[in-house]
Design an enzyme around this catalytic site. Structure first.
Site, PDB file in Angstrom:
ATOM      1  N   ILE A 233       0.834  -1.198   0.000  1.00 45.12           N
ATOM      2  CA  ILE A 233       0.000   0.000   0.000  1.00 45.12           C
ATOM      3  C   ILE A 233       0.875   1.258   0.000  1.00 45.12           C
ATOM      4  O   ILE A 233       0.619   2.202  -0.768  1.00 45.12           O
ATOM      5  CB  ILE A 233      -0.981  -0.015   1.198  1.00 45.12           C
ATOM      6  CG1 ILE A 233      -1.914  -1.226   1.062  1.00 45.12           C
ATOM      7  CG2 ILE A 233      -1.790   1.288   1.274  1.00 45.12           C
ATOM      8  CD1 ILE A 233      -2.731  -1.550   2.306  1.00 45.12           C
TER       9      ILE A 233
ATOM     10  N   ASP B 103      11.191   2.407   5.992  1.00 43.57           N
ATOM     11  CA  ASP B 103      10.822   0.994   6.097  1.00 43.57           C
ATOM     12  C   ASP B 103      12.129   0.240   6.300  1.00 43.57           C
ATOM     13  O   ASP B 103      13.022   0.307   5.459  1.00 43.57           O
ATOM     14  CB  ASP B 103      10.130   0.536   4.789  1.00 43.57           C
ATOM     15  CG  ASP B 103       9.551  -0.874   4.895  1.00 43.57           C
ATOM     16  OD1 ASP B 103      10.225  -1.750   5.474  1.00 43.57           O
ATOM     17  OD2 ASP B 103       8.443  -1.093   4.393  1.00 43.57           O
TER      18      ASP B 103
ATOM     19  N   CYS C 144      -4.584   4.685   7.770  1.00 47.60           N
ATOM     20  CA  CYS C 144      -5.513   3.734   7.142  1.00 47.60           C
ATOM     21  C   CYS C 144      -4.929   2.334   7.261  1.00 47.60           C
ATOM     22  O   CYS C 144      -5.226   1.464   6.431  1.00 47.60           O
ATOM     23  CB  CYS C 144      -5.739   4.086   5.666  1.00 47.60           C
ATOM     24  SG  CYS C 144      -6.659   5.603   5.427  1.00 47.60           S
TER      25      CYS C 144
ATOM     26  N   ASP D 182      -8.904   5.865   9.651  1.00 42.51           N
ATOM     27  CA  ASP D 182      -9.846   4.818   9.237  1.00 42.51           C
ATOM     28  C   ASP D 182      -9.872   3.689  10.259  1.00 42.51           C
ATOM     29  O   ASP D 182     -10.768   2.854  10.234  1.00 42.51           O
ATOM     30  CB  ASP D 182      -9.410   4.275   7.860  1.00 42.51           C
ATOM     31  CG  ASP D 182     -10.372   3.231   7.317  1.00 42.51           C
ATOM     32  OD1 ASP D 182     -11.596   3.493   7.342  1.00 42.51           O
ATOM     33  OD2 ASP D 182      -9.925   2.154   6.864  1.00 42.51           O
TER      34      ASP D 182
ATOM     35  N   GLU E  89     -12.164  -0.569  18.233  1.00 42.24           N
ATOM     36  CA  GLU E  89     -13.166  -0.406  17.169  1.00 42.24           C
ATOM     37  C   GLU E  89     -14.464  -1.095  17.571  1.00 42.24           C
ATOM     38  O   GLU E  89     -14.423  -2.237  18.017  1.00 42.24           O
ATOM     39  CB  GLU E  89     -12.638  -0.979  15.849  1.00 42.24           C
ATOM     40  CG  GLU E  89     -11.446  -0.183  15.341  1.00 42.24           C
ATOM     41  CD  GLU E  89     -10.925  -0.621  13.964  1.00 42.24           C
ATOM     42  OE1 GLU E  89     -11.537  -1.510  13.343  1.00 42.24           O
ATOM     43  OE2 GLU E  89      -9.913  -0.064  13.529  1.00 42.24           O
TER      44      GLU E  89
ATOM     45  N   HIS F  47     -13.323   2.010   9.397  1.00 45.88           N
ATOM     46  CA  HIS F  47     -12.506   0.909   8.854  1.00 45.88           C
ATOM     47  C   HIS F  47     -13.007   0.501   7.459  1.00 45.88           C
ATOM     48  O   HIS F  47     -13.392  -0.651   7.228  1.00 45.88           O
ATOM     49  CB  HIS F  47     -12.521  -0.285   9.822  1.00 45.88           C
ATOM     50  CG  HIS F  47     -11.338  -1.201   9.659  1.00 45.88           C
ATOM     51  ND1 HIS F  47     -10.701  -1.810  10.705  1.00 45.88           N
ATOM     52  CD2 HIS F  47     -10.663  -1.614   8.556  1.00 45.88           C
ATOM     53  CE1 HIS F  47      -9.706  -2.567  10.264  1.00 45.88           C
ATOM     54  NE2 HIS F  47      -9.669  -2.452   8.945  1.00 45.88           N
ATOM     55  N   LEU F  48     -12.969   1.482   6.564  1.00 47.38           N
ATOM     56  CA  LEU F  48     -13.503   1.266   5.211  1.00 47.38           C
ATOM     57  C   LEU F  48     -12.431   1.033   4.160  1.00 47.38           C
ATOM     58  O   LEU F  48     -12.747   0.947   2.974  1.00 47.38           O
ATOM     59  CB  LEU F  48     -14.305   2.515   4.776  1.00 47.38           C
ATOM     60  CG  LEU F  48     -15.619   2.810   5.483  1.00 47.38           C
ATOM     61  CD1 LEU F  48     -16.305   4.008   4.829  1.00 47.38           C
ATOM     62  CD2 LEU F  48     -16.540   1.600   5.421  1.00 47.38           C
ATOM     63  N   GLY F  49     -11.151   0.977   4.606  1.00 48.29           N
ATOM     64  CA  GLY F  49     -10.054   0.911   3.634  1.00 48.29           C
ATOM     65  C   GLY F  49     -10.231  -0.167   2.570  1.00 48.29           C
ATOM     66  O   GLY F  49      -9.918   0.040   1.402  1.00 48.29           O
ATOM     67  N   ALA F  50     -10.739  -1.312   2.970  1.00 50.78           N
ATOM     68  CA  ALA F  50     -10.857  -2.423   2.013  1.00 50.78           C
ATOM     69  C   ALA F  50     -12.269  -2.555   1.468  1.00 50.78           C
ATOM     70  O   ALA F  50     -12.575  -3.517   0.769  1.00 50.78           O
ATOM     71  CB  ALA F  50     -10.454  -3.724   2.702  1.00 50.78           C
TER      72      ALA F  50
HETATM   73  P1  NAD Z   1       2.736  -4.987   3.472  1.00 52.63           P
HETATM   74  O1  NAD Z   1       3.124  -6.160   4.272  1.00 52.63           O
HETATM   75  O2  NAD Z   1       2.798  -5.090   1.988  1.00 52.63           O
HETATM   76  O3  NAD Z   1       3.588  -3.704   3.910  1.00 52.63           O
HETATM   77  C1  NAD Z   1       3.901  -3.419   5.242  1.00 52.63           C
HETATM   78  C2  NAD Z   1       5.290  -2.795   5.241  1.00 52.63           C
HETATM   79  O4  NAD Z   1       5.589  -2.395   6.574  1.00 52.63           O
HETATM   80  C3  NAD Z   1       6.393  -3.769   4.799  1.00 52.63           C
HETATM   81  O5  NAD Z   1       7.118  -3.231   3.701  1.00 52.63           O
HETATM   82  C4  NAD Z   1       7.281  -3.897   6.024  1.00 52.63           C
HETATM   83  O6  NAD Z   1       8.650  -4.013   5.693  1.00 52.63           O
HETATM   84  C5  NAD Z   1       6.989  -2.580   6.717  1.00 52.63           C
HETATM   85  N1  NAD Z   1       7.379  -2.574   8.113  1.00 52.63           N
HETATM   86  C6  NAD Z   1       7.474  -3.620   8.974  1.00 52.63           C
HETATM   87  N2  NAD Z   1       7.925  -3.201  10.171  1.00 52.63           N
HETATM   88  C7  NAD Z   1       8.127  -1.869  10.062  1.00 52.63           C
HETATM   89  C8  NAD Z   1       8.580  -0.863  10.951  1.00 52.63           C
HETATM   90  N3  NAD Z   1       8.950  -1.155  12.207  1.00 52.63           N
HETATM   91  N4  NAD Z   1       8.644   0.415  10.507  1.00 52.63           N
HETATM   92  C9  NAD Z   1       8.281   0.728   9.241  1.00 52.63           C
HETATM   93  N5  NAD Z   1       7.880  -0.186   8.333  1.00 52.63           N
HETATM   94  C10 NAD Z   1       7.777  -1.459   8.749  1.00 52.63           C
HETATM   95  O7  NAD Z   1       1.243  -4.616   3.940  1.00 52.63           O
HETATM   96  P2  NAD Z   1       0.181  -3.723   3.167  1.00 52.63           P
HETATM   97  O8  NAD Z   1      -0.691  -4.589   2.338  1.00 52.63           O
HETATM   98  O9  NAD Z   1       0.868  -2.560   2.555  1.00 52.63           O
HETATM   99  O10 NAD Z   1      -0.706  -3.248   4.422  1.00 52.63           O
HETATM  100  C11 NAD Z   1      -0.234  -2.263   5.315  1.00 52.63           C
HETATM  101  C12 NAD Z   1      -1.177  -2.138   6.510  1.00 52.63           C
HETATM  102  O11 NAD Z   1      -2.470  -1.737   6.067  1.00 52.63           O
HETATM  103  C13 NAD Z   1      -1.411  -3.427   7.305  1.00 52.63           C
HETATM  104  O12 NAD Z   1      -1.455  -3.099   8.675  1.00 52.63           O
HETATM  105  C14 NAD Z   1      -2.776  -3.887   6.859  1.00 52.63           C
HETATM  106  O13 NAD Z   1      -3.415  -4.699   7.807  1.00 52.63           O
HETATM  107  C15 NAD Z   1      -3.460  -2.546   6.692  1.00 52.63           C
HETATM  108  N6  NAD Z   1      -4.647  -2.540   5.839  1.00 52.63           N
HETATM  109  C16 NAD Z   1      -5.715  -1.830   6.275  1.00 52.63           C
HETATM  110  C17 NAD Z   1      -6.836  -1.761   5.481  1.00 52.63           C
HETATM  111  C18 NAD Z   1      -8.049  -1.015   5.957  1.00 52.63           C
HETATM  112  O14 NAD Z   1      -9.152  -1.488   5.761  1.00 52.63           O
HETATM  113  N7  NAD Z   1      -7.897   0.140   6.547  1.00 52.63           N
HETATM  114  C19 NAD Z   1      -6.877  -2.413   4.244  1.00 52.63           C
HETATM  115  C20 NAD Z   1      -5.742  -3.102   3.822  1.00 52.63           C
HETATM  116  C21 NAD Z   1      -4.617  -3.158   4.641  1.00 52.63           C
HETATM  117  C1  MLT Z   2      -7.034  -5.704   6.179  1.00 50.28           C
HETATM  118  O1  MLT Z   2      -6.124  -5.889   6.992  1.00 50.28           O
HETATM  119  O2  MLT Z   2      -7.105  -6.348   5.114  1.00 50.28           O
HETATM  120  C2  MLT Z   2      -8.018  -4.652   6.453  1.00 50.28           C
HETATM  121  O3  MLT Z   2      -8.125  -4.338   7.770  1.00 50.28           O
HETATM  122  C3  MLT Z   2      -9.310  -4.784   5.765  1.00 50.28           C
HETATM  123  C4  MLT Z   2     -10.336  -5.660   6.382  1.00 50.28           C
HETATM  124  O4  MLT Z   2     -10.996  -5.253   7.309  1.00 50.28           O
HETATM  125  O5  MLT Z   2     -10.516  -6.767   5.914  1.00 50.28           O
END
Ligand code: NAD
Ligand code: MLT
Length: 311
Positions: free
Chosen positions: A152, A171, A230, A256, A261, A279-282
């Site tokens: 993301i 990162d 988010c 988000d 929650e 929590h609407l991200g997805a």
């Molecule tokens: P991802 O695993 O592709 O990316 C996460 C990144 O965080 C990785 O590159 C990792 O190296 C890095 N990371 C790990 N430890 C770290 C630290 N101490 N400092 C900085 N970076 C660090 O995951 P993603 O698909 O990009 O998702 C990111 C986040 O978003 C997750 O927490 C996921 O659950 C959340 N998410 C939320 C929603 C939502 O509905 N709001 C939707 C999708 C994902």
């Molecule tokens: C996730 O980690 O994928 C998000 O929080 C989205 C969800 O709620 O499924």
């Protein structure tokens, strides 16, 4: 394993259910409390969840026949993965399907934050016409600090670059070269905090990222910084954020996700310059279809003796 029984305990898109039902017997039972889930889980070979179900050690222990827990989404923080592993239960997620949905939500939150769109919308709907109250800021040429440069974080950077923002990222697991290819400068977290006009977090919630935005780190940020989460509640210390918004140090926040929650008792909800979504991200049709299909396919694969791609 044709006679396997699957419990789906959070809403799952029809496309995923179809795949599961072609192979197994599927029951959809949502909004179960922990004890209710413990009462029924013993009958099932697999459990499919989104983020609503807490799959605790107690639930896993009660799942005597459980072989697979599927998470239709990225974060497995609502699943006790250690307890599952101890019991030999495979946990798989669907990490790619909602990347773009969460990315676009982040961009929407950033633009809304810069231009006070939710507040202005609410005001006009109250029959007010307050043009000067909602003066915004441009994102053009502003520095976006991206904490967590995974799926993301990288997609956010691409879009922010297209808006002529300057992107910097922290990162610990990303190379400078890889980031540079995407037009992003990698730096330490401490430096990122001092240079960013807008900070957006995209890490998992783990011990290293818990409260990474806290009173101490906020003090090092630019006055008037804007902060977006988010990713996961708990990455930001909400009490510290409330104080920093009240003092004017932080100009606004877009959230988000929350430490609890739904965050119905949170003081964040009564601050004008905090914008929130539940929590609407997805939550796009496309993302829910993608993650449902991905997790269903993995469930079928594992129960038929294969392995999971994502764990
Ligand atoms: P991802 O695993 O592709 O990316 C996460 C990144 O965080 C990785 O590159 C990792 O190296 C890095 N990371 C790990 N430890 C770290 C630290 N101490 N400092 C900085 N970076 C660090 O995951 P993603 O698909 O990009 O998702 C990111 C986040 O978003 C997750 O927490 C996921 O659950 C959340 N998410 C939320 C929603 C939502 O509905 N709001 C939707 C999708 C994902
Ligand atoms: C996730 O980690 O994928 C998000 O929080 C989205 C969800 O709620 O499924």
């Amino acid at each position: 394993m044709a006679n396997a029984r699957i419990l789906v305990s959070d809403p799952l898109a029809e496309e995923g259910l179809v795949i599961l039902k072609e192979a197994f017997t599927v029951d959809v039972k949502t909004d179960l409390k922990e004890d209710e889930l413990c009462g029924v889980i013993g009958e099932y070979d697999a459990l499919i969840v989104r983020s609503g179900t807490e799959v605790t050690a107690k639930v896993i222990t009660a799942g005597k026949k459980l072989r697979f827990i599927g998470r239709a989404g990225v974060g497995v923080d609502n699943v006790d993965v250690d307890a599952a592993t101890r019991q030999g239960v495979i946990v798989a997620n669907a990490p790619e399907g909602n990347t773009l949905a969460a990315t676009e939500h982040t961009m929407a939150m950033m633009l809304s934050l810069a231009r006070n769109i939710p507040q202005a919308n609410a005001s006009l709907k109250k029959k007010e016409w307050k043009r000067s109250k909602f003066m915004g800021v441009e994102l053009n040429e502003k520095t976006l600090g991206i904490v967590g440069f995974g799926r993301i974080g990288r997609e956010v950077a691409k879009r922010a670059n297209a808006m002529d923002m300057k992107c910097v990222a922290y990162d610990p697991f990303i190379s400078k070269e890889r980031a540079a290819q995407l037009g992003v400068r990698v730096m330490s977290l401490a430096e990122l905090f001092t240079v960013a006009d807008v900070i957006t977090v995209h890490t998992p919630l783990i011990k290293e990222t818990k409260h990474v935005i806290n009173a101490k780190s906020i003090a090092t940020m630019k006055d008037g910084v804007r902060i977006i989460n988010c990713a996961r509640g708990g990455i930001i210390d909400e009490a510290a954020l409330v104080d920093a918004i009240k003092s004017g140090k932080v100009a606004g926040a877009a959230l988000d996700v929350f430490e609890t929650e739904p965050p119905l008792e949170s003081p964040l909800l009564s601050l004008d310059n905090v914008i929130v979504t539940p929590h609407l991200g997805a939550s796009t049709v496309e993302a829910q279809k993608n993650v449902a299909i991905q997790v269903a396919k993995q469930c079928v694969e594992v129960l038929n003796g294969g392995s999971a791609k994502y764990v």
